[in-house]
Design a protein around this motif. Sequence first.
Motif, PDB file in Angstrom:
ATOM      1  N   LEU A   1      29.774 -12.750   2.501  1.00  0.00           N
ATOM      2  CA  LEU A   1      29.850 -11.755   1.437  1.00  0.00           C
ATOM      3  C   LEU A   1      30.346 -10.424   1.991  1.00  0.00           C
ATOM      4  O   LEU A   1      31.197  -9.753   1.375  1.00  0.00           O
ATOM      5  CB  LEU A   1      28.478 -11.584   0.798  1.00  0.00           C
ATOM      6  CG  LEU A   1      28.369 -10.587  -0.368  1.00  0.00           C
ATOM      7  CD1 LEU A   1      29.347 -10.934  -1.483  1.00  0.00           C
ATOM      8  CD2 LEU A   1      26.938 -10.550  -0.899  1.00  0.00           C
ATOM      9  N   ALA A   2      29.864 -10.039   3.171  1.00  0.00           N
ATOM     10  CA  ALA A   2      30.348  -8.806   3.799  1.00  0.00           C
ATOM     11  C   ALA A   2      31.840  -8.904   4.079  1.00  0.00           C
ATOM     12  O   ALA A   2      32.605  -7.951   3.833  1.00  0.00           O
ATOM     13  CB  ALA A   2      29.576  -8.548   5.092  1.00  0.00           C
TER      14      ALA A   2
ATOM     15  N   SER B   1      29.246 -21.379  -3.232  1.00  0.00           N
ATOM     16  CA  SER B   1      29.484 -21.089  -1.821  1.00  0.00           C
ATOM     17  C   SER B   1      30.855 -21.584  -1.378  1.00  0.00           C
ATOM     18  O   SER B   1      31.620 -20.866  -0.720  1.00  0.00           O
ATOM     19  CB  SER B   1      28.388 -21.734  -0.973  1.00  0.00           C
ATOM     20  OG  SER B   1      28.715 -21.680   0.396  1.00  0.00           O
TER      21      SER B   1
ATOM     22  N   ARG C   1      21.532 -18.698   4.297  1.00  0.00           N
ATOM     23  CA  ARG C   1      21.473 -17.331   3.769  1.00  0.00           C
ATOM     24  C   ARG C   1      22.181 -16.359   4.711  1.00  0.00           C
ATOM     25  O   ARG C   1      22.923 -15.463   4.274  1.00  0.00           O
ATOM     26  CB  ARG C   1      20.023 -16.902   3.570  1.00  0.00           C
ATOM     27  CG  ARG C   1      19.880 -15.493   2.972  1.00  0.00           C
ATOM     28  CD  ARG C   1      18.429 -15.144   2.744  1.00  0.00           C
ATOM     29  NE  ARG C   1      17.822 -16.019   1.771  1.00  0.00           N
ATOM     30  CZ  ARG C   1      17.949 -15.880   0.457  1.00  0.00           C
ATOM     31  NH1 ARG C   1      18.691 -14.870  -0.024  1.00  0.00           N
ATOM     32  NH2 ARG C   1      17.369 -16.704  -0.382  1.00  0.00           N
ATOM     33  N   LEU C   2      21.969 -16.513   6.005  1.00  0.00           N
ATOM     34  CA  LEU C   2      22.621 -15.639   6.986  1.00  0.00           C
ATOM     35  C   LEU C   2      24.132 -15.815   6.939  1.00  0.00           C
ATOM     36  O   LEU C   2      24.889 -14.833   6.920  1.00  0.00           O
ATOM     37  CB  LEU C   2      22.077 -15.954   8.382  1.00  0.00           C
ATOM     38  CG  LEU C   2      22.701 -15.217   9.562  1.00  0.00           C
ATOM     39  CD1 LEU C   2      22.584 -13.706   9.391  1.00  0.00           C
ATOM     40  CD2 LEU C   2      22.035 -15.655  10.865  1.00  0.00           C
TER      41      LEU C   2
ATOM     42  N   THR D   1      30.387 -15.638  -4.005  1.00  0.00           N
ATOM     43  CA  THR D   1      29.499 -15.677  -2.843  1.00  0.00           C
ATOM     44  C   THR D   1      28.181 -14.967  -3.135  1.00  0.00           C
ATOM     45  O   THR D   1      27.113 -15.414  -2.701  1.00  0.00           O
ATOM     46  CB  THR D   1      30.191 -15.055  -1.622  1.00  0.00           C
ATOM     47  OG1 THR D   1      31.444 -15.714  -1.407  1.00  0.00           O
ATOM     48  CG2 THR D   1      29.334 -15.212  -0.381  1.00  0.00           C
ATOM     49  N   ALA D   2      28.225 -13.856  -3.858  1.00  0.00           N
ATOM     50  CA  ALA D   2      26.989 -13.160  -4.227  1.00  0.00           C
ATOM     51  C   ALA D   2      26.114 -14.044  -5.107  1.00  0.00           C
ATOM     52  O   ALA D   2      24.890 -14.105  -4.940  1.00  0.00           O
ATOM     53  CB  ALA D   2      27.322 -11.854  -4.944  1.00  0.00           C
TER      54      ALA D   2
ATOM     55  N   CYS E   1      24.621 -16.684  -2.815  1.00  0.00           N
ATOM     56  CA  CYS E   1      23.597 -16.112  -1.942  1.00  0.00           C
ATOM     57  C   CYS E   1      22.288 -15.913  -2.712  1.00  0.00           C
ATOM     58  O   CYS E   1      21.193 -16.136  -2.179  1.00  0.00           O
ATOM     59  CB  CYS E   1      24.091 -14.785  -1.379  1.00  0.00           C
ATOM     60  SG  CYS E   1      23.305 -14.297   0.162  1.00  0.00           S
TER      61      CYS E   1
ATOM     62  N   THR F   1      25.538 -14.245   3.789  1.00  0.00           N
ATOM     63  CA  THR F   1      25.519 -12.784   3.834  1.00  0.00           C
ATOM     64  C   THR F   1      26.714 -12.261   4.633  1.00  0.00           C
ATOM     65  O   THR F   1      27.373 -11.287   4.233  1.00  0.00           O
ATOM     66  CB  THR F   1      24.203 -12.289   4.455  1.00  0.00           C
ATOM     67  OG1 THR F   1      23.102 -12.773   3.680  1.00  0.00           O
ATOM     68  CG2 THR F   1      24.157 -10.770   4.480  1.00  0.00           C
TER      69      THR F   1
ATOM     70  N   GLU G   1      22.531  -5.282   7.890  1.00  0.00           N
ATOM     71  CA  GLU G   1      21.228  -5.819   7.523  1.00  0.00           C
ATOM     72  C   GLU G   1      20.881  -7.086   8.297  1.00  0.00           C
ATOM     73  O   GLU G   1      19.695  -7.408   8.472  1.00  0.00           O
ATOM     74  CB  GLU G   1      21.189  -6.124   6.019  1.00  0.00           C
ATOM     75  CG  GLU G   1      21.311  -4.893   5.128  1.00  0.00           C
ATOM     76  CD  GLU G   1      21.345  -5.271   3.660  1.00  0.00           C
ATOM     77  OE1 GLU G   1      21.163  -6.485   3.349  1.00  0.00           O
ATOM     78  OE2 GLU G   1      21.555  -4.382   2.817  1.00  0.00           O
ATOM     79  N   VAL G   2      21.887  -7.830   8.758  1.00  0.00           N
ATOM     80  CA  VAL G   2      21.624  -9.126   9.385  1.00  0.00           C
ATOM     81  C   VAL G   2      22.196  -9.220  10.796  1.00  0.00           C
ATOM     82  O   VAL G   2      22.206 -10.304  11.381  1.00  0.00           O
ATOM     83  CB  VAL G   2      22.196 -10.274   8.520  1.00  0.00           C
ATOM     84  CG1 VAL G   2      21.497 -10.327   7.169  1.00  0.00           C
ATOM     85  CG2 VAL G   2      23.711 -10.145   8.340  1.00  0.00           C
TER      86      VAL G   2
ATOM     87  N   LEU H   1      26.259  -4.176   4.461  1.00  0.00           N
ATOM     88  CA  LEU H   1      25.669  -5.502   4.294  1.00  0.00           C
ATOM     89  C   LEU H   1      25.532  -6.212   5.641  1.00  0.00           C
ATOM     90  O   LEU H   1      24.508  -6.844   5.923  1.00  0.00           O
ATOM     91  CB  LEU H   1      26.547  -6.325   3.344  1.00  0.00           C
ATOM     92  CG  LEU H   1      25.976  -7.631   2.795  1.00  0.00           C
ATOM     93  CD1 LEU H   1      24.674  -7.386   2.062  1.00  0.00           C
ATOM     94  CD2 LEU H   1      26.998  -8.281   1.862  1.00  0.00           C
TER      95      LEU H   1
END
Length: 495
Positions: free
Chosen positions: A408-409, A360, A401-402, A386-387, A390, A405, A427-428, A424
């Motif tokens: 990562l985006a 991370s 996690r949020l 990062t993936a 995650c 994510t 999704e959140v 991506l």
Amino acid sequence: MTGASARAGGAAWGEFGRRLRSRRRAAGLTQLQLGLLVGYHHSVISKLEAGLREPPLGLVRRLDSVLETGGELAAVLAEPRDVPRGPVHFLADPVLFAPLPGADGVDGFGAPDPLLWPARLPAEGLACPLHGTEGCAVPDRAELSELLGGPSAVTADSLSRGTAGAEPDLLHGLTALLACLIREGFRQPPDDHRVAVVDGLLRALVRWAEAVNATGRLPYGQLRLAAQYAQVAGRLRMDRGQSAVAMARFGHGLHCADAVRDAPARATLLSDMCTLVQLDGDVGSMLTYAAGVGAVDTGRRWMAALSGLYQARGYALAGDTAECRRHIALARRKFARLDRRDLLEAPWMAGAEGEMRMDSAIGGALRDLAVATGDRSAARRAVTATARSCAGVPPQMRTTRLLLTLRLADSWACAGDPAAAAALACEVLGDAVSSREFMIGAELRGLHGRLTGQWHDIPEVRAYRERFRSAGGQVAPTFGHLPDFACIGRWSWGR
């Protein structure tokens, strides 16, 4: 104290120390083992044996009992000598006991969930303030309440009253309470009550330490625990974007840690201060604090790894590719060589969770480097790290996690793939827009600014903008990026 009385007292202390050392060795005990038996840190036993401090009467009685001396040690100190008048202040730092804003105490700490109450220390990275990482049983919630005379009003006075023969139990219980408050934060973001509880208990601990100090006894356990409460208090304020208050709490914790030479607390507090100065855009100070983390103790590899991660982040923000990569490599080398002591002091760097935190932090540094330099190869490496991070986030770390994510985006956006970034993020988006976490907001603003600024016309980004508006999002200026202290440091609130 006159010169004659000082010499008489010093002679008695020296003779006491010689007798104590002889009796301890005859019993086959180390200083650490004896300290555990009588409820004091082994450094106190060391100072007593060296004749460097006056033995507290209560401790002398416990030593006579444990070592079965028949009262020999107490007799040494009972020899006639001048008695010093007034308190003997072992610590005279005016900042250490300076009043903190607010009331000295807290009106109740609630009813912590019994399922979250730890049975032993260390817990959530919190070592015992008296015995370190040796492993100490803690009183249960009811026993702690009884020691305090009830949880309705915890103050310095109630702490002092509750320590008649039970100071170790009280310190163990208050450490367990802090661990429980941290675990409650895993389930939901910190609320006003939790902030008030941590702040109030911190103030009560500082006042209690001052009272102990005034008796001529080093408030070792109180100050170590106060440093831990100060760090959690600062993180709570930092999560709310209250940088000035957070820095004040970290600074006070640093004073407490330095007074009792608590190296692990100093290192983690300095790492949090790295985060705060970055919030102000002060990369130079961030690099100074980050180097300070590694300088606390060059023999502790976990500190060197933490220092490398923060320096990598700082150099990334400054656009220095060579130094960023050098410090990432340094952090990886130190992380790969963590030993048993490292993992006892920094258990959050162990195993799969440690790997997740490392990935991370490295992903965050590479993403920031890509933002500063436009280097898409750095962004692609940020995507990979990062993936991987995650994928390793434990289920209870929801906020982490949020955050990852969103990062990562953003890494996909920096790598030149806005479609993947938008998909991506969508999704959140609902959770991100509604979150009150300062870090989440900062990550979202950075991503939003990049997507809508450079690629606002492509279909995937238009769909993202519609989803953003329908979730109640407001267009805000890019705020920059925060160090991932939720994934590097000792605790993660609301994760």
